[in-house]
Scaffold this motif. Sequence first.
Motif, short mmCIF file in Angstrom:
data_model
loop_
_atom_site.label_atom_id
_atom_site.label_comp_id
_atom_site.label_asym_id
_atom_site.label_seq_id
_atom_site.Cartn_x
_atom_site.Cartn_y
_atom_site.Cartn_z
N ILE A 57 -67.70 37.88 27.66
CA ILE A 57 -69.01 37.22 27.72
C ILE A 57 -68.95 35.99 28.61
CG2 ILE A 57 -70.70 35.93 26.33
CD1 ILE A 57 -70.06 37.92 24.02
N TYR A 58 -67.89 35.19 28.48
CA TYR A 58 -67.73 34.00 29.32
C TYR A 58 -67.69 34.38 30.81
CZ TYR A 58 -65.47 29.93 31.41
OH TYR A 58 -65.18 28.87 32.23
N ASN A 59 -66.90 35.39 31.15
CA ASN A 59 -66.81 35.83 32.55
C ASN A 59 -68.13 36.40 33.04
OD1 ASN A 59 -64.18 35.02 33.02
ND2 ASN A 59 -63.33 36.92 32.22
N TYR A 60 -68.83 37.13 32.22
CA TYR A 60 -70.13 37.68 32.59
C TYR A 60 -71.12 36.57 32.93
CZ TYR A 60 -74.55 40.19 32.28
OH TYR A 60 -75.78 40.71 32.55
N ILE A 61 -71.14 35.55 32.09
CA ILE A 61 -72.04 34.41 32.34
C ILE A 61 -71.65 33.69 33.62
CG2 ILE A 61 -72.72 32.12 31.47
CD1 ILE A 61 -72.56 33.36 28.62
N ASN A 62 -70.35 33.47 33.85
CA ASN A 62 -69.90 32.79 35.07
C ASN A 62 -70.19 33.60 36.32
OD1 ASN A 62 -69.08 30.39 33.96
ND2 ASN A 62 -66.98 31.07 33.61
N ILE A 63 -70.03 34.90 36.27
CA ILE A 63 -70.33 35.75 37.43
C ILE A 63 -71.81 35.68 37.76
CG2 ILE A 63 -70.48 38.16 38.19
CD1 ILE A 63 -67.77 38.59 36.79
N ASN A 64 -72.66 35.76 36.76
CA ASN A 64 -74.10 35.66 37.00
C ASN A 64 -74.50 34.29 37.53
OD1 ASN A 64 -74.72 38.29 36.33
ND2 ASN A 64 -75.00 37.83 34.17
N THR A 65 -73.86 33.24 37.04
CA THR A 65 -74.13 31.89 37.53
C THR A 65 -73.71 31.77 38.99
OG1 THR A 65 -73.80 31.00 35.31
CG2 THR A 65 -73.69 29.44 37.14
N LEU A 66 -72.54 32.28 39.32
CA LEU A 66 -72.06 32.25 40.70
C LEU A 66 -72.97 33.04 41.62
CD1 LEU A 66 -69.86 31.39 42.72
CD2 LEU A 66 -68.61 33.45 42.08
N ASP A 67 -73.38 34.22 41.19
CA ASP A 67 -74.30 35.04 41.96
C ASP A 67 -75.61 34.29 42.22
OD1 ASP A 67 -75.20 37.48 43.23
OD2 ASP A 67 -76.41 37.83 41.43
N TYR A 68 -76.13 33.62 41.21
CA TYR A 68 -77.36 32.84 41.35
C TYR A 68 -77.16 31.71 42.37
CZ TYR A 68 -80.99 29.46 40.37
OH TYR A 68 -82.01 28.56 40.51
N LYS A 69 -76.03 31.00 42.28
CA LYS A 69 -75.77 29.88 43.21
C LYS A 69 -75.67 30.38 44.65
CE LYS A 69 -73.50 26.74 39.99
NZ LYS A 69 -72.23 26.08 39.63
N ILE A 70 -74.99 31.49 44.86
CA ILE A 70 -74.84 32.03 46.22
C ILE A 70 -76.21 32.44 46.76
CG2 ILE A 70 -73.92 33.98 47.55
CD1 ILE A 70 -71.42 33.80 45.72
N THR A 71 -76.98 33.17 45.97
CA THR A 71 -78.32 33.60 46.39
C THR A 71 -79.21 32.39 46.66
OG1 THR A 71 -78.10 35.61 45.09
CG2 THR A 71 -80.33 34.98 45.73
N ASN A 72 -79.16 31.41 45.80
CA ASN A 72 -79.97 30.21 45.95
C ASN A 72 -79.58 29.46 47.23
OD1 ASN A 72 -81.90 28.32 45.22
ND2 ASN A 72 -80.48 27.16 43.97
N ASN A 73 -78.28 29.35 47.53
CA ASN A 73 -77.85 28.67 48.75
C ASN A 73 -78.32 29.41 50.00
OD1 ASN A 73 -76.67 26.56 47.41
ND2 ASN A 73 -74.59 27.32 47.59
N TYR A 74 -78.24 30.75 49.99
CA TYR A 74 -78.72 31.52 51.13
C TYR A 74 -80.22 31.30 51.33
CZ TYR A 74 -75.13 34.30 53.33
OH TYR A 74 -74.07 34.69 54.10
N GLU A 75 -80.96 31.30 50.24
CA GLU A 75 -82.41 31.08 50.36
C GLU A 75 -82.70 29.69 50.91
OE1 GLU A 75 -84.01 31.98 46.49
OE2 GLU A 75 -83.68 34.14 46.75
N LYS A 76 -81.94 28.69 50.50
CA LYS A 76 -82.12 27.33 51.03
C LYS A 76 -81.83 27.29 52.52
CE LYS A 76 -81.06 24.73 46.82
NZ LYS A 76 -80.05 23.87 46.16
N ILE A 77 -80.74 27.92 52.94
CA ILE A 77 -80.37 27.91 54.36
C ILE A 77 -81.42 28.64 55.19
CG2 ILE A 77 -78.66 28.71 56.04
CD1 ILE A 77 -76.56 28.19 53.83
N ILE A 78 -81.91 29.76 54.69
CA ILE A 78 -82.96 30.50 55.41
C ILE A 78 -84.22 29.66 55.50
CG2 ILE A 78 -84.49 32.51 55.23
CD1 ILE A 78 -81.99 34.07 54.27
N SER A 79 -84.57 28.95 54.44
CA SER A 79 -85.75 28.08 54.46
C SER A 79 -85.58 26.96 55.48
CB SER A 79 -85.98 27.50 53.06
OG SER A 79 -87.06 26.62 53.08
#
Length: 189
Positions: free
Chosen positions: A22-44
Amino acid sequence: MKKTFIVRAFLLNITLLMLVIIYNYININTLDYKITNNYEKIISITRHFHHRYLNAEYENYKIGTYPISGTSNSGVIILKDGTYPKILNDLNDTYNKIIEVLPKDYVKSLSLIMPNAQYVLPFDSVKYDINHNQLDEIIKNENINSSFDTFRDDDITIKKHDKGSVNNQFIILHIYIKRFIEAVFIVDI
């Protein structure tokens, strides 16, 4: 008694294993969100550069290479005498906004490629290769339309290039003026 101890130990191990999963699942989803969010910021940030380009003042340049001091090693390479956008400060501002999102080591360069001029950050006139057909080569290699007839929302291309152990991502913004491509803005990550 020995049997109950083994059962309890087994249940404890299963519980710990489930907690780790469960801990790893939450961390993977958090990391995925951060990467996606950073890409969206850079594209913006990259798309915002388009507006800066459209509103830029123009100045005359003669053929040559012009390193510009005070703008984080920006430079202009002019291939033909003419009037070009005064956009180096905007390029520097865009660079600073991108390194707020990503570490500075991750951003290799920003380039604005026009038919007869190239704006580059960071700029090293000794290492930079001047290419008179660079805009045409980018349009051809990246399958970018040189003109359009209708409103477009696919103004950003993300391209991945692998060279051995180095993975580069290019974010390419197509800049159209009066339905024809005038420039491309490239963020090399």
